[in-house]
Design an enzyme around this catalytic site. Sequence first.
Site, PDB file in Angstrom:
ATOM      1  CD  GLN A   1      -3.177  -6.559   1.568  1.00 31.14           C
ATOM      2  OE1 GLN A   1      -2.396  -7.114   0.805  1.00 31.14           O
ATOM      3  NE2 GLN A   1      -2.951  -5.368   2.062  1.00 31.14           N
ATOM      4  N   GLY A   2      -7.427  -9.111   1.470  1.00 33.05           N
ATOM      5  CA  GLY A   2      -8.273  -9.264   0.288  1.00 33.05           C
ATOM      6  C   GLY A   2      -8.461  -7.949  -0.432  1.00 33.05           C
TER       7      GLY A   2
ATOM      8  CD  GLU B   1       0.968  -4.211   1.438  1.00 30.45           C
ATOM      9  OE1 GLU B   1       0.940  -5.334   0.955  1.00 30.45           O
ATOM     10  OE2 GLU B   1       0.121  -3.336   1.185  1.00 30.45           O
TER      11      GLU B   1
ATOM     12  CB  SER C   1      -5.026  -8.082  -5.685  1.00 27.38           C
ATOM     13  OG  SER C   1      -3.958  -7.240  -5.369  1.00 27.38           O
TER      14      SER C   1
ATOM     15  CG  ASN D   1       9.484  -1.527  -6.620  1.00 22.18           C
ATOM     16  OD1 ASN D   1       8.631  -1.773  -5.758  1.00 22.18           O
ATOM     17  ND2 ASN D   1      10.763  -1.832  -6.472  1.00 22.18           N
ATOM     18  CD  GLU D   2       7.376  -1.147 -12.539  1.00 21.52           C
ATOM     19  OE1 GLU D   2       6.729  -1.734 -11.649  1.00 21.52           O
ATOM     20  OE2 GLU D   2       8.463  -1.578 -12.977  1.00 21.52           O
TER      21      GLU D   2
END
Lengths: 379, 336
Positions: A125-126, A245, A128, A362-363
């Site tokens: 996966q690209g 995801e 970030s 999670n934030e």
Amino acid sequence: MDLSWSDSEQAFRAEARDWLAGHVPARPLPSGDTAEGFAAHLEWERALHADRWSVVSWPEAYGGRDASLWEWLIFEEEYYRAGAPQRVTQNGIFLLAPTLFAFGSRQQQDTLLPRMAAAQDLWCQGWSEPGAGSDLAGIRSAAVRDEQAGGWRLSGQKTWTTRGAFCTHLFGLFRTDPQAQRHHGLTYFLVPLDTEGVTVRGFDRLDGDEGFAEVFFTDAFVPDSAVLGGLNEGWKVAMATTGSERGLTLRSPGRFLQAADRLVELAASNPESSTPVLTDRVVRSWMQAQAYQQFTLAQVTDIVEERPTGARSSLNKVYWSELDIELHETAMELLGPDAQLDSDWSRGFQFSLAGPIYAGTNEIQRNIIAERVLGLPRK
Amino acid sequence: MRFALTTEQQELHQVVAQLLGDACTPDVVRAGTGSPQADRLYAGLVDLGATGLLVDEEAGGLGLDENYLVPVLVEIGRAAAPLPLVDTLAVAPGLLSATGRAEDVLAGTVCVAADPVGNGLVRFGSRADLLLQGGWGGSGVIRVVDLAGAQREPQAAVDPAADLQRISFGTIIAEIDDPALVRTAWLRGVLGSAAELVGLSRRMLDLTVGYVKERQQFGVPIGSFQAVKHHLASALLAVEFAAPTVSAAGYALATGDEQASVAVATAKALASDAAVQVARATLQCHGAIAYTTEYDWQLFAKRAWAVAAQWGTAAWHRDAVARALGLPASGTSPAH
């Protein structure tokens, strides 16, 4: 309410269990996040594929079994119960594939899915970038139109690319409209990593495995057929993948049911290091794993009956990631001084700490839950 | 496999929710157990057949099972109904056949309270006509006590709406020692409390979500602040993952699953913890307004605290499950 399995589902479970019993390697494979371990895992993936267990819920034409979502859950339960190897292909089959099914052209599906199922193409996966993590819409990697060559030239940098050093292909987001702001003007590309102008540098995760990579693009050319979904519609296309995801597909309940059972065994076999407080924590985690299972059964019922789950997938993600940490922290305490040894538990502990970070922190998930499930104001 | 209410279960759920929405407003909770409003609420539930929900059709009941019971008690919890409804609807059926009083319960002329601990401390005590005493942990003997002429001493309690009474000197009219009956009564009491707690938790969350969208500070709704969002997201997580375990426990009891006691204990432990967590988060998100008896939040929070401690606390049920999992248990929980 009907929590029983049909005859055909029970037969499916029995078939999966038998196959796994006969094929799961007797000794655990080396970590799939190292070059040596990755190769061993590829053999396993090809064994799964040979008997059509690599992508059970896909159409038969692509190497699957047309299994229902219920059967997929059953397979996952059996898979983890059997102690089968980690899926080094998971980012392709669980994250990209749902997007390909939803947005891919027939030709993309016919070309890419069978190779993915067979672990011939290995996808990472690209998304970030050094400057775009939680703020994913801050992506700067760009694709510039090359009209003459009939395609796009990619430039920029992706990072935290799981198993990038061992994969063959990358799915990623690139800015195609430099005038557009934020999540507008992005496009979803499918890029072979051996493309000229693409450089991959692996680096170590917290546990010392080369599980991460950064990927550099310098004028790397891809044809128009590398675009998945519409031009400048990458955000919409990508968000379909984040649902997978965060939600069901990346972390099925089977994984946590098995971890909770292992934790109970660990506590039962180490009475000298257990205490009432630790026993209480073991049971709490065990109960939460059951809760995750029940929640998922209700969620799959919703999906099957076409009630969209939408932002509720963020509930899954926060719950399993925090449960995973609690499970492993308890195991570390039960192990006492042995916890410092490299082991499945200590590796699992380190990996669990990544759970609240990857797939959207999670934030961010709690913001999504508050805004889109509870309806609180964004600003 | 289908983890959802059937159409029939949904219909019963909706009609009960409608009744409670109309007949069990916060004013009715405040008016309390002995009020005419509470009597009308009880009569409404009896009209719907609620007191016969788990009673066989041959005995004049609806002949339904715990799959129907759970959503009904979730709604009763949501409304914080000031009546011993878990005891009357869930625990009593099956225990009164030898007493000749089962028909009175169906007809709504009698209300049943339970005191599984057996120490005489009874919630909604002024409304209780019969008391089911004992059977803690699903074993031992349950005494059916007629409270006509019994001595009732009101107790100062955290929750004034709980009508807590110390009751003594009733007349024992039956003793139930059939292990299956005693066990089922206990498990239904535990399950019923867990369902109530889910409803109470959801009510506290709804109240708070409404409030933080309206209440402005610094020129914006406080619900736009990330700290408030995260409190409420965590609270929602606790409820959303407790609720399915309660439904699953109801199913386990309804189908006679031999693991039902573990499922029920899991449901109660998670629902109790969720309710206590939700109470704390929702008070914090309100600020001082909820820290007063004038505001309705306290009706649901105080009920939740009490129910979380009834029929076995979260820790007690975890201890019971530890034993079932083959781990060293330390408390007084029964062998499952």
